[in-house]
Every structure is written in structure tokens, then in C-alpha cells.
Design an enzyme around this catalytic site. Structure first.
Site, PDB file in Angstrom:
ATOM      1  N   ASN A  13      42.296  38.684  42.515  1.00 39.38           N
ATOM      2  CA  ASN A  13      42.457  39.598  41.381  1.00 39.38           C
ATOM      3  C   ASN A  13      42.685  40.967  41.999  1.00 39.38           C
ATOM      4  OD1 ASN A  13      42.276  41.287  39.213  1.00 39.38           O
ATOM      5  ND2 ASN A  13      40.116  40.862  38.746  1.00 39.38           N
ATOM      6  N   LYS A  15      43.452  43.691  40.572  1.00 38.47           N
ATOM      7  CA  LYS A  15      43.039  44.822  39.727  1.00 38.47           C
ATOM      8  C   LYS A  15      44.162  45.872  39.723  1.00 38.47           C
ATOM      9  CE  LYS A  15      38.364  43.433  40.648  1.00 38.47           C
ATOM     10  NZ  LYS A  15      36.946  43.769  40.788  1.00 38.47           N
ATOM     11  N   HIS A  99      37.713  39.738  31.936  1.00 39.23           N
ATOM     12  CA  HIS A  99      37.055  40.257  33.146  1.00 39.23           C
ATOM     13  C   HIS A  99      36.036  41.320  32.733  1.00 39.23           C
ATOM     14  CE1 HIS A  99      36.409  42.305  36.941  1.00 39.23           C
ATOM     15  NE2 HIS A  99      36.852  41.210  37.522  1.00 39.23           N
ATOM     16  N   GLU A 101      35.419  44.114  33.835  1.00 37.88           N
ATOM     17  CA  GLU A 101      35.973  45.473  33.766  1.00 37.88           C
ATOM     18  C   GLU A 101      36.726  45.696  32.454  1.00 37.88           C
ATOM     19  OE1 GLU A 101      37.941  45.272  37.562  1.00 37.88           O
ATOM     20  OE2 GLU A 101      35.978  45.187  38.526  1.00 37.88           O
ATOM     21  N   GLU A 171      31.301  35.443  37.268  1.00 37.70           N
ATOM     22  CA  GLU A 171      31.296  36.681  38.049  1.00 37.70           C
ATOM     23  C   GLU A 171      30.097  37.539  37.656  1.00 37.70           C
ATOM     24  OE1 GLU A 171      35.508  37.510  39.647  1.00 37.70           O
ATOM     25  OE2 GLU A 171      35.249  38.628  37.801  1.00 37.70           O
ATOM     26  N   GLY A 177      32.418  44.070  43.535  1.00 37.20           N
ATOM     27  CA  GLY A 177      32.749  45.301  44.243  1.00 37.20           C
ATOM     28  C   GLY A 177      31.565  45.990  44.880  1.00 37.20           C
ATOM     29  N   SER A 217      32.266  39.843  45.293  1.00 38.03           N
ATOM     30  CA  SER A 217      32.118  40.081  46.732  1.00 38.03           C
ATOM     31  C   SER A 217      32.279  38.821  47.576  1.00 38.03           C
ATOM     32  CB  SER A 217      30.788  40.769  47.037  1.00 38.03           C
ATOM     33  OG  SER A 217      30.727  42.033  46.386  1.00 38.03           O
TER      34      SER A 217
HETATM   35  P1  13P Z   1      35.220  41.818  44.431  1.00 37.12           P
HETATM   36  O1  13P Z   1      35.624  40.569  45.174  1.00 37.12           O
HETATM   37  O2  13P Z   1      35.929  43.040  44.912  1.00 37.12           O
HETATM   38  O3  13P Z   1      33.754  41.962  44.326  1.00 37.12           O
HETATM   39  O4  13P Z   1      35.758  41.621  42.916  1.00 37.12           O
HETATM   40  C1  13P Z   1      35.468  40.450  42.273  1.00 37.12           C
HETATM   41  C2  13P Z   1      36.214  40.409  41.008  1.00 37.12           C
HETATM   42  O5  13P Z   1      35.985  41.205  40.115  1.00 37.12           O
HETATM   43  C3  13P Z   1      37.264  39.390  40.869  1.00 37.12           C
HETATM   44  O6  13P Z   1      37.717  39.303  39.561  1.00 37.12           O
END
Ligand code: 13P
Length: 259
Positions: A13, A15, A99, A101, A171, A177, A217
Site C-alpha cells: 500500500n 499510500k 483503510h 487512514e 491492521e 507506521g 509495520s
Molecule cells: P506500514 O507497513 O508502513 O506500517 O503500513 C501498514 C499499512 O497501513 C498498510 O496498509
């Protein structure tokens, strides 16, 4: 993971990262590094504007290109949004939905996630439905109840037949992150609970056919351990999917399980 009954999926992903030119450079770099027969689906989800350039740049490789979000309406006055039919028209098969976010910054709720899952399935897309608890919710001890609510709401009205075309990504928000991964036991426990839930709400054959990914992560170092867990069928990877060497290492870790 269990390759006998379901697909293993290693999905990035991206982002809001990489321009179209950076995407092409990434494609050129990673193509010769990819294993010939990874035994898993390899996917990179990216901003819609970069998808056509990515499809061109990744031609000849087994990496598929997916989207990060979509609207639930087929068309209309929704400035800035992308409809499912626009994605399928350019050959996209996967789309991330809900997601954390998107939930945090763009007001997505379990109910809009459900509408999007419906629209994605109707358009022939495979939704990757994200669910997960915050640290506060984990500490309150309501993770199981919350996840059950998120999953059941997202999948409300989805038939067993359709469920086979849905991917779920667990997640935990506190792991996204932050460099703080869930332990393989914690991740397995939740992914296993989600499968049990699908078994109860549908049936055992359907539940065992659904790929459940872990995200938060996941990186080149911890992927192998997470992917060895029986109910973790792959990863949804943020930061580590932006680096060719790390993403390839994760794909290789998936390939090595049960090899
Ligand atoms: P990270 O791998 O950067 O923690 O992000 C995970 C994520 O949000 C995947 O959708």
C-alpha cells in the site's frame, strides 16, 4: 498461511507516495529481482492517477496494480472521487477499502465500508477490506468484539459465493507506521478469530477460502515469522513496500513458507 485452500497475497500500500516517474523507476529496478515462481499474488496498490503508468511499467512482470480507495456510487457529483467502474475499465482488479487512514482522515465508517464492498463486488473488483483496533481499544480489552463488529458490518449482505472474492486485512492501528508490529501470536489470534467468525456466519469451506492478511509495520525482518502463522495469508505492507529490496525479501519470505 495455507496455500491449499486460499491465495497468499503480498500487497503493498503505497499510500500518498511516489510520482508516476518514480513508479516506473521502481518497476524497472524490481522486475529483475522478482522470483520466477513466487507462489503468491504480488500486488502494489497506489494512487489512482499513477495506475496507468504503473501498468505500463510493470508489464511483463507478475506484479498486479491495485487502487487504494474508491467511491460507492457508480457516478455523480462527488468531486475528486473514483468509481469502481473507472478502475475496472482500466484493468484494475484489487482495491483497498476502509483503510484506517481513510476512516481517520476522510470520515469512512463501517457503514460506508459496507457500501463500498457492495459496489466493488458488483463491479467485479476484489476488495481488500481493512479492519483493526486502536491501542486504546486493545487496552480496554474490546478487540475481539470490535473486530467482529467491523467485519460483520463490512460484509453485511455479502453472499458466501461473493465472500470468496473478498480479502480481509487485519491492521491494528497502533502498528501502522510505528515500527511496532503485532507479535505473530497476537496477529494470528485476531486473524484466526476472524476466520472463526466467517465459519459461523457462513460455512467452513467459505471461511477457509478467504485470504486474511496482516498489516502494520510488516518488514523484511519480521515477515517470515508472521507469514508462517496458519491464518495469516499474506501482508498489506506500507513503508517496506516502497523499497525494492525489502518488498522482494517479503515476497521471498512468503515463497519460502511451505516451500
Ligand atoms: P506500514 O507497513 O508502513 O506500517 O503500513 C501498514 C499499512 O497501513 C498498510 O496498509
Amino acid at each position: 498461511m495455507n496455500r491449499k485452500y486460499r491465495k497468499t497475497i503480498i500487497a503493498g500500500n503505497w499510500k500518498m507516495n511516489k510520482t508516476a516517474s518514480e513508479t516506473a523507476a521502481f518497476a524497472n529496478e524490481i522486475k529483475p529481482m522478482l522470483p520466477k515462481n513466487p507462489g503468491c499474488e504480488m500486488l502494489l496498490c497506489m494512487p489512482a492517477v499513477n495506475i496507468p503508468a504503473a501498468q505500463k511499467a510493470f508489464k511483463g512482470s507478475k506484479i498486479r496494480i491495485g487502487a487504494e480507495t474508491m467511491h460507492y456510487e457508480a457516478s455523480g457529483a462527488f468531486t475528486g472521487e473514483v468509481a469502481a467502474g473507472m478502475l475496472t475499465d482500466i484493468g484494475v482488479k484489487y482495491v483497498i477499502i476502509g483503510h484506517s487512514e481513510r476512516r481517520q482522515y476522510y470520515g469512512e465508517t463501517d457503514l460506508t465500508v459496507n457500501k463500498k464492498v457492495r459496489a466493488a463486488l458488483d463491479a467485479g473488483l476484489t476488495p481488500i477490506v481493512c479492519v483493526g483496533e486502536s491501542l486504546e481499544q486493545r487496552e480496554l480489552g474490546v478487540t475481539d468484539e470490535l473486530l467482529a463488529y467491523q467485519v460483520m458490518t463490512a460484509l453485511s449482505g455479502v453472499s458466501s459465493q461473493e465472500l470468496r472474492h473478498v480479502v480481509i486485512a487485519y491492521e491494528p492501528i497502533w502498528a501502522i507506521g510505528t515500527g511496532k508490529t503485532a507479535t505473530s501470536e497476537q496477529a494470528q489470534e485476531v486473524c484466526g478469530n476472524i476466520r472463526t467468525l466467517l465459519r459461523k456466519s457462513n460455512d467452513a469451506r467459505t471461511a477457509r477460502a478467504v485470504s486474511i492478511l496482516y498489516g502494520g509495520s510488516m518488514n523484511a525482518k519480521n515477515a517470515a515469522e508472521l507469514l508462517r502463522m496458519p491464518d495469516i495469508d499474506g501482508g498489506l505492507i506500507g513503508g517496506a513496500s516502497l523499497k525494492t529490496a525489502d518488498f522482494v525479501t517479503i515476497i521471498e519470505a512468503a515463497a519460502a513458507v511451505e516451500a
